[in-house]
Motif scaffolding. Structure first.
Motif, mmCIF file in Angstrom:
data_model
loop_
_atom_site.group_PDB
_atom_site.id
_atom_site.type_symbol
_atom_site.label_atom_id
_atom_site.label_comp_id
_atom_site.label_asym_id
_atom_site.label_seq_id
_atom_site.Cartn_x
_atom_site.Cartn_y
_atom_site.Cartn_z
ATOM 1 N N ILE A 1 -23.170 31.463 28.611
ATOM 2 C CA ILE A 1 -21.766 31.681 28.244
ATOM 3 C C ILE A 1 -21.150 30.390 27.718
ATOM 4 C CG2 ILE A 1 -19.498 32.442 29.055
ATOM 5 C CD1 ILE A 1 -20.880 34.062 31.230
ATOM 6 N N GLN A 2 -20.635 30.419 26.501
ATOM 7 C CA GLN A 2 -19.905 29.253 25.973
ATOM 8 C C GLN A 2 -18.412 29.468 26.193
ATOM 9 O OE1 GLN A 2 -19.355 28.400 21.644
ATOM 10 N NE2 GLN A 2 -20.334 26.469 22.164
ATOM 11 N N GLY A 3 -17.776 28.566 26.922
ATOM 12 C CA GLY A 3 -16.346 28.729 27.246
ATOM 13 C C GLY A 3 -16.218 29.190 28.683
ATOM 14 N N PHE A 4 -15.466 28.435 29.488
ATOM 15 C CA PHE A 4 -15.289 28.804 30.899
ATOM 16 C C PHE A 4 -13.803 28.876 31.203
ATOM 17 C CE2 PHE A 4 -16.127 28.370 35.558
ATOM 18 C CZ PHE A 4 -17.085 29.363 35.665
ATOM 19 N N GLY A 5 -13.051 29.502 30.273
ATOM 20 C CA GLY A 5 -11.622 29.719 30.481
ATOM 21 C C GLY A 5 -11.394 31.105 31.044
ATOM 22 N N ASN A 6 -10.326 31.739 30.622
ATOM 23 C CA ASN A 6 -10.009 33.060 31.155
ATOM 24 C C ASN A 6 -11.176 34.036 30.945
ATOM 25 O OD1 ASN A 6 -8.981 35.930 30.331
ATOM 26 N ND2 ASN A 6 -7.559 35.194 31.877
ATOM 27 N N VAL A 7 -11.623 34.173 29.711
ATOM 28 C CA VAL A 7 -12.632 35.194 29.398
ATOM 29 C C VAL A 7 -13.998 34.814 29.981
ATOM 30 C CG1 VAL A 7 -13.777 36.445 27.527
ATOM 31 C CG2 VAL A 7 -11.367 35.795 27.298
ATOM 32 N N GLY A 8 -14.447 33.602 29.687
ATOM 33 C CA GLY A 8 -15.786 33.186 30.109
ATOM 34 C C GLY A 8 -15.944 33.109 31.620
ATOM 35 N N SER A 9 -14.925 32.567 32.320
ATOM 36 C CA SER A 9 -15.093 32.387 33.767
ATOM 37 C C SER A 9 -15.022 33.730 34.494
ATOM 38 C CB SER A 9 -14.068 31.404 34.326
ATOM 39 O OG SER A 9 -12.787 31.954 34.335
ATOM 40 N N TRP A 10 -14.145 34.628 34.029
ATOM 41 C CA TRP A 10 -14.095 35.942 34.680
ATOM 42 C C TRP A 10 -15.385 36.728 34.432
ATOM 43 C CZ3 TRP A 10 -11.888 37.966 38.635
ATOM 44 C CH2 TRP A 10 -10.644 37.504 39.042
ATOM 45 N N ALA A 11 -15.888 36.642 33.191
ATOM 46 C CA ALA A 11 -17.144 37.354 32.899
ATOM 47 C C ALA A 11 -18.256 36.798 33.792
ATOM 48 C CB ALA A 11 -17.499 37.202 31.423
ATOM 49 N N ALA A 12 -18.325 35.457 33.895
ATOM 50 C CA ALA A 12 -19.384 34.838 34.710
ATOM 51 C C ALA A 12 -19.292 35.295 36.155
ATOM 52 C CB ALA A 12 -19.255 33.311 34.619
ATOM 53 N N ARG A 13 -18.077 35.287 36.679
ATOM 54 C CA ARG A 13 -17.878 35.666 38.079
ATOM 55 C C ARG A 13 -18.306 37.115 38.337
ATOM 56 N NH1 ARG A 13 -11.950 34.878 40.765
ATOM 57 N NH2 ARG A 13 -12.094 36.481 42.379
ATOM 58 N N LEU A 14 -17.895 38.024 37.430
ATOM 59 C CA LEU A 14 -18.214 39.440 37.625
ATOM 60 C C LEU A 14 -19.702 39.703 37.402
ATOM 61 C CD1 LEU A 14 -15.035 40.783 35.813
ATOM 62 C CD2 LEU A 14 -15.479 40.894 38.278
ATOM 63 N N LEU A 15 -20.289 39.032 36.423
ATOM 64 C CA LEU A 15 -21.724 39.200 36.169
ATOM 65 C C LEU A 15 -22.525 38.734 37.382
ATOM 66 C CD1 LEU A 15 -21.822 37.956 32.473
ATOM 67 C CD2 LEU A 15 -22.428 40.263 33.261
#
Ligand code: NAD
Length: 342
Positions: A213-227
């Motif tokens: 994942i490139q980007g750990f802001g709103n979109v990237g960090s939430w996606a990472a957490r849920l994944l």
């Protein structure tokens, strides 16, 4: 660079019109924004100087409902980028069949260099200059890069001073200021739903799938957490300062704690460093750009080692790169579907 953003979006629309054999008159209508507002934003800086910024609100199409789209604070914001992002919003709301059109806004500014007070004054000045073209039934802004619930609350307040109490003027407000539960995570969650469905279509599942994942802001960090919660392996993530890699999967809750403490993913204990350039070509199952546009280009599309590209960011793939990905059998889940959760 940003002229490329608009050209890319126009190119995809042209391809769609050609594939569907639609009347070219409508193509002209749907590639021309309805209204473009450019405003000068002078504000008093903390040191007494006069700060000078330029902001945009571009309303692309409202035939299906009020304009809708985020507001970005970034040094690369210009008229072409905002035009491109406004157009993408029209297609996004139409694809999801919700009764909205498409718009986008932004201010050309490195907001990381502003104090909290400067950021608030800039946001309020911007609202003062565009309040006559936005509103709950005309055009509804939302957060985007480097804007968040607090920025939305300032817009809501500044707009309400002129028009009366109007929480519906923006989405993405704080929950205790009339915001919606779940909005914060909605875009990242939508990305997860999108890739889950695409994988399912190919008889694959999320558990065990390796994500970069490139980007750990709103979109990237939430996606990472849920994944991570769903058993996927997030093997690398990055932010503007650089990236971190762990072949067995990063411990995402621990990484989030590290980011809360240090404000960056860099130097996360137990991980290896990776640059934003190299991160894109790491071997994985799903590559998710979730930061800037135009990061997958003709120069690196041949080097990608992924089966899927999940477009969390808006416009991360250029037209030429899109052709290369298709010829290589890499499935690209497009932004207007992947990141429409918000
Ligand atoms: P954000 O400001 O919350 O986070 C941006 C992230 O990108 C940060 O981690 C930042 O450090 C990183 N970044 C910035 N420049 C970078 C660079 N040059 N290289 C690598 N990383 C970099 O932004 P966001 O809201 O998560 O938006 C990210 C993308 O998702 C944007 O393209 C945006 O348009 C798109 N998007 C956001 C939403 C939403 O609801 N927030 C909805 C749809 C699409």
């Amino acid at each position: 660079m940003n002229a490329l953003a608009f050209e890319t979006t126009q190119h995809f629309i042209h391809q769609a019109f050609a594939a569907l054999e639609l009347d070219p008159t409508y193509e002209v209508l749907l590639t021309t924004p309805n209204r473009e507002v450019r405003v000068e934003l002078p504000i008093k800086m903390d040191d007494g100087r006069l700060g000078h910024f330029i902001g945009y609100r571009i309303q692309h199409d409202n035939s299906r409902g009020p304009y809708k789209g985020g507001i970005r604070y970034h040094p690369l914001v210009d008229v072409d980028e905002v035009r491109s992002l406004a157009s993408l919003m029209t297609w996004k709301t139409a694809l999801l069949d919700i009764p909205f059109g498409g718009a986008k806004g932004g201010i050309q500014v490195d907001s990381t260099k502003l104090s909290e007070g400067e950021k608030e004054r800039l946001t309020r000045r911007f609202t003062e200059r565009i309040h006559h073209v936005i509103g709950p039934t005309t055009d509804i802004p939302a957060p985007d890069m480097y804007t968040d619930a607090k920025v939305m609350a300032w817009i809501f307040d500044e707009y309400s001073r002129r028009h009366g109490f109007a929480p519906g003027v923006v989405t993405g407000k704080p929950v205790d200021l009339h915001g919606s539960l779940g909005r914060d995570s909605a875009t990242g969650r939508g990305c997860v739903f999108a890739i889950r469905e695409v994988l399912g279509h190919d008889d694959r599942e999320l558990a065990g799938t390796r994500f970069v994942i490139q980007g750990f802001g709103n979109v990237g960090s939430w996606a990472a957490r849920l994944l991570h919660e769903l058993g996927a392996k997030v093997i690398a993530v990055s932010d503007v300062n650089g990236g971190v890699f762990h072949g067995d999967g990063l411990d995402i809750p621990a990484l989030q704690k590290h980011v809360q403490e240090t404000r960056t993913v860099v130097d996360f204990p137990g991980s290896e460093p990776v640059s934003n350039t190299d991160l894109l070509t790491l071997e994985c199952d799903v590559l998710m750009p979730a930061a800037l546009g135009h990061v997958i280009t003709k120069d690196n599309a041949h080097e990608l080692r992924t089966a899927y590209v999940l477009e969390g960011a808006n416009g991360p793939t250029t037209a030429e790169a899109d052709d290369i990905l298709r010829s290589r059998g890499i499935t690209c889940v497009p932004d207007i579907f992947a990141n429409a959760g918000g």
